[in-house]
Enzyme design. Structure first.
Site, PDB file in Angstrom:
ATOM      1  CB  THR A 164      -1.038  -0.070   1.160  1.00 58.08           C
ATOM      2  OG1 THR A 164      -1.914   1.038   1.043  1.00 58.08           O
ATOM      3  CG2 THR A 164      -0.391  -0.061   2.524  1.00 58.08           C
ATOM      4  CE  LYS A 169      -1.466   0.366  -3.506  1.00 58.42           C
ATOM      5  NZ  LYS A 169      -2.883   0.600  -3.671  1.00 58.42           N
ATOM      6  CG  ASP A 177      -5.290  -1.057  -5.781  1.00 61.86           C
ATOM      7  OD1 ASP A 177      -5.719  -1.694  -4.809  1.00 61.86           O
ATOM      8  OD2 ASP A 177      -4.241  -0.382  -5.747  1.00 61.86           O
ATOM      9  N   GLY A 220      -5.619  12.306  -8.470  1.00 66.25           N
ATOM     10  CA  GLY A 220      -4.405  11.619  -8.027  1.00 66.25           C
ATOM     11  C   GLY A 220      -3.737  10.908  -9.181  1.00 66.25           C
ATOM     12  N   GLY A 264       0.179   5.429  -7.093  1.00 66.20           N
ATOM     13  CA  GLY A 264       0.000   4.003  -7.337  1.00 66.20           C
ATOM     14  C   GLY A 264      -1.455   3.594  -7.449  1.00 66.20           C
ATOM     15  CG  MET A 280      -9.779   5.070  -4.134  1.00 69.97           C
ATOM     16  SD  MET A 280      -8.293   4.518  -5.000  1.00 69.97           S
ATOM     17  CE  MET A 280      -8.875   4.639  -6.683  1.00 69.97           C
TER      18      MET A 280
HETATM   19  P1  NDP Z   1       0.697   7.592  -3.553  1.00 75.87           P
HETATM   20  O1  NDP Z   1       1.549   8.131  -2.472  1.00 75.87           O
HETATM   21  O2  NDP Z   1       1.280   6.684  -4.585  1.00 75.87           O
HETATM   22  O3  NDP Z   1       0.018   8.820  -4.373  1.00 75.87           O
HETATM   23  C1  NDP Z   1      -0.380   9.938  -3.734  1.00 75.87           C
HETATM   24  C2  NDP Z   1      -1.173  10.871  -4.675  1.00 75.87           C
HETATM   25  O4  NDP Z   1      -1.895  11.766  -3.855  1.00 75.87           O
HETATM   26  C3  NDP Z   1      -0.309  11.690  -5.608  1.00 75.87           C
HETATM   27  O5  NDP Z   1      -0.991  11.833  -6.838  1.00 75.87           O
HETATM   28  C4  NDP Z   1      -0.214  13.036  -4.873  1.00 75.87           C
HETATM   29  O6  NDP Z   1      -0.023  14.143  -5.731  1.00 75.87           O
HETATM   30  C5  NDP Z   1      -1.597  13.121  -4.273  1.00 75.87           C
HETATM   31  N1  NDP Z   1      -1.657  13.986  -3.086  1.00 75.87           N
HETATM   32  C6  NDP Z   1      -1.087  13.798  -1.879  1.00 75.87           C
HETATM   33  N2  NDP Z   1      -1.430  14.788  -1.033  1.00 75.87           N
HETATM   34  C7  NDP Z   1      -2.236  15.631  -1.724  1.00 75.87           C
HETATM   35  C8  NDP Z   1      -2.919  16.845  -1.398  1.00 75.87           C
HETATM   36  N3  NDP Z   1      -2.826  17.391  -0.186  1.00 75.87           N
HETATM   37  N4  NDP Z   1      -3.673  17.425  -2.354  1.00 75.87           N
HETATM   38  C9  NDP Z   1      -3.759  16.892  -3.590  1.00 75.87           C
HETATM   39  N5  NDP Z   1      -3.133  15.737  -3.965  1.00 75.87           N
HETATM   40  C10 NDP Z   1      -2.384  15.121  -3.034  1.00 75.87           C
HETATM   41  O7  NDP Z   1      -0.541   6.889  -2.801  1.00 75.87           O
HETATM   42  P2  NDP Z   1      -1.500   5.748  -3.381  1.00 75.87           P
HETATM   43  O8  NDP Z   1      -1.850   6.120  -4.764  1.00 75.87           O
HETATM   44  O9  NDP Z   1      -0.937   4.411  -3.131  1.00 75.87           O
HETATM   45  O10 NDP Z   1      -2.790   5.857  -2.406  1.00 75.87           O
HETATM   46  C11 NDP Z   1      -3.665   6.969  -2.473  1.00 75.87           C
HETATM   47  C12 NDP Z   1      -4.856   6.768  -1.524  1.00 75.87           C
HETATM   48  O11 NDP Z   1      -5.711   5.730  -1.950  1.00 75.87           O
HETATM   49  C13 NDP Z   1      -4.488   6.444  -0.083  1.00 75.87           C
HETATM   50  O12 NDP Z   1      -5.360   7.167   0.771  1.00 75.87           O
HETATM   51  C14 NDP Z   1      -4.767   4.964   0.019  1.00 75.87           C
HETATM   52  O13 NDP Z   1      -5.056   4.582   1.351  1.00 75.87           O
HETATM   53  C15 NDP Z   1      -5.979   4.845  -0.875  1.00 75.87           C
HETATM   54  N6  NDP Z   1      -6.172   3.488  -1.417  1.00 75.87           N
HETATM   55  C16 NDP Z   1      -7.274   2.770  -1.058  1.00 75.87           C
HETATM   56  C17 NDP Z   1      -7.502   1.522  -1.597  1.00 75.87           C
HETATM   57  C18 NDP Z   1      -8.720   0.760  -1.225  1.00 75.87           C
HETATM   58  O14 NDP Z   1      -8.759  -0.436  -1.505  1.00 75.87           O
HETATM   59  N7  NDP Z   1      -9.738   1.371  -0.676  1.00 75.87           N
HETATM   60  C19 NDP Z   1      -6.563   0.913  -2.534  1.00 75.87           C
HETATM   61  C20 NDP Z   1      -5.470   1.772  -2.884  1.00 75.87           C
HETATM   62  C21 NDP Z   1      -5.282   2.995  -2.318  1.00 75.87           C
HETATM   63  P3  NDP Z   1       1.464  14.552  -6.271  1.00 75.87           P
HETATM   64  O15 NDP Z   1       1.717  13.665  -7.446  1.00 75.87           O
HETATM   65  O16 NDP Z   1       1.313  15.978  -6.622  1.00 75.87           O
HETATM   66  O17 NDP Z   1       2.404  14.316  -5.129  1.00 75.87           O
END
Ligand code: NDP
Length: 269
Positions: free
Chosen positions: A62, A66, A102, A127, A130, A213
């Site tokens: 997670t 990823k 996912d 977003g 991952g 999510m």
């Molecule tokens: P990553 O760290 O890979 O990606 C984070 C993303 O969030 C990036 O695009 C980042 O933007 C953006 N971001 C972070 N903070 C902010 C903010 N304050 N404002 C706007 N954008 C922001 O994380 P993951 O993709 O792995 O996970 C994302 C979320 O999804 C988590 O909360 C995770 O728990 C949830 N999730 C839930 C699942 C489920 O089964 N329910 C499965 C997978 C994930 P930037 O590129 O600009 O840094």
């Protein structure tokens, strides 16, 4: 002999995956244990290697590992290859198989559990990490009318749009002004920090579904969506259980029944 599995993340203490897999194991009579392991931000590969040496059979991955898990896998399923991100690892004598469950989990939750067809609908995915990578292909397979990907770092959204051959458009949040969507999915990590991406006031069509999510508590995005006309607001618990079931199937060859697990977790929320 008991088989060992774990979810690796940072943070990971909030994860419900151990509970879900314990329930799947009970339901299907499989002899396995599953725990949550906090990997240091600069120590994911080493943590996986230690787990594997200690006899681990597979892992979930997670936030924020990823994309690193994608690079660590020695073989990939087609959906992981397409996503460029891996949330499920299976260890065997040939190496490390990387999969991404996912997208299948999200689409099953939206279309089967929430009875929300996606064909022809306008979708906004927020977003480009991952989680977002994993769901783009499966969302496109449902043939939405359009799919816009918004990200704070716009270059990442544009790169992903290019990767998917222009079937999605990448945008900064500022470019969403004046656009409306039927379904808005928050795949950012903003909710984990109690933050909200900068969204325009009139983003939601009447009858819109807002889906975060993140799960476990009302997020700033869910609260925002309620105040801005969403007809339905859902968290990612159903997706979590569905993606877990896909991982369980990859590891054990048995598909657990997700409905009672979702119902029991939702009643405890
Ligand atoms: P990553 O760290 O890979 O990606 C984070 C993303 O969030 C990036 O695009 C980042 O933007 C953006 N971001 C972070 N903070 C902010 C903010 N304050 N404002 C706007 N954008 C922001 O994380 P993951 O993709 O792995 O996970 C994302 C979320 O999804 C988590 O909360 C995770 O728990 C949830 N999730 C839930 C699942 C489920 O089964 N329910 C499965 C997978 C994930 P930037 O590129 O600009 O840094």
């Amino acid at each position: 002999m008991t088989s060992h599995y774990a979810v690796f993340g940072n943070p990971v203490a909030h994860s419900r995956s151990p509970l879900i897999h314990a329930e799947f194991a009970r339901q299907t009579g499989q002899d396995l244990d599953y725990r949550a392991i906090l990997a240091p931000l600069d120590g994911f590969a080493a943590a996986i290697a230690r787990f594997r040496e200690a006899g681990g059979a597979g892992a979930n991955v997670t936030v924020p590992f990823k994309e690193e898990a994608f690079r660590l896998a020695t073989r990939l399923t087609p959906r992981a290859e397409q996503a460029g991100a891996v949330n499920t690892l299976k260890f065997d004598n040939d190496g490390v198989l990387g999969d991404n469950t996912d997208g299948a989990g999200l689409v099953r939750d939206l279309t089967l559990n929430l009875k929300q067809p996606l064909a022809g609908k306008s979708l906004l995915l927020m977003g480009a990490g991952g989680a977002a990578r994993g769901v783009i292909g499966p969302l496109l397979a449902e043939q939405p009318g359009r799919l816009v990907l918004a990200n704070r770092t716009v270059e990442k959204a544009l790169q992903l749009a290019e990767l998917f051959g222009g079937r999605i458009s990448g945008a900064p949040y500022a470019a969403l002004a004046g656009q409306r969507f039927d379904i808005v999915i928050n795949a950012t990590a903003a909710s984990l920090k109690g933050e909200l991406p900068p969204l325009p006031e009139d983003l939601l069509h009447p009858g819109a579904l807002a889906y975060d999510m993140m799960y476990g508590s009302e997020t700033p995005f869910m609260a925002w969506a309620r105040q801005h006309g969403a007809e339905r607001v859902e968290d990612g618990l159903g997706m979590l259980v569905e993606q877990a079931a896909e991982s369980f199937f990859l590891w054990r060859g048995i598909r657990p029944d997700t409905a009672p697990v979702i119902a029991s977790l939702k009643s405890a929320e």
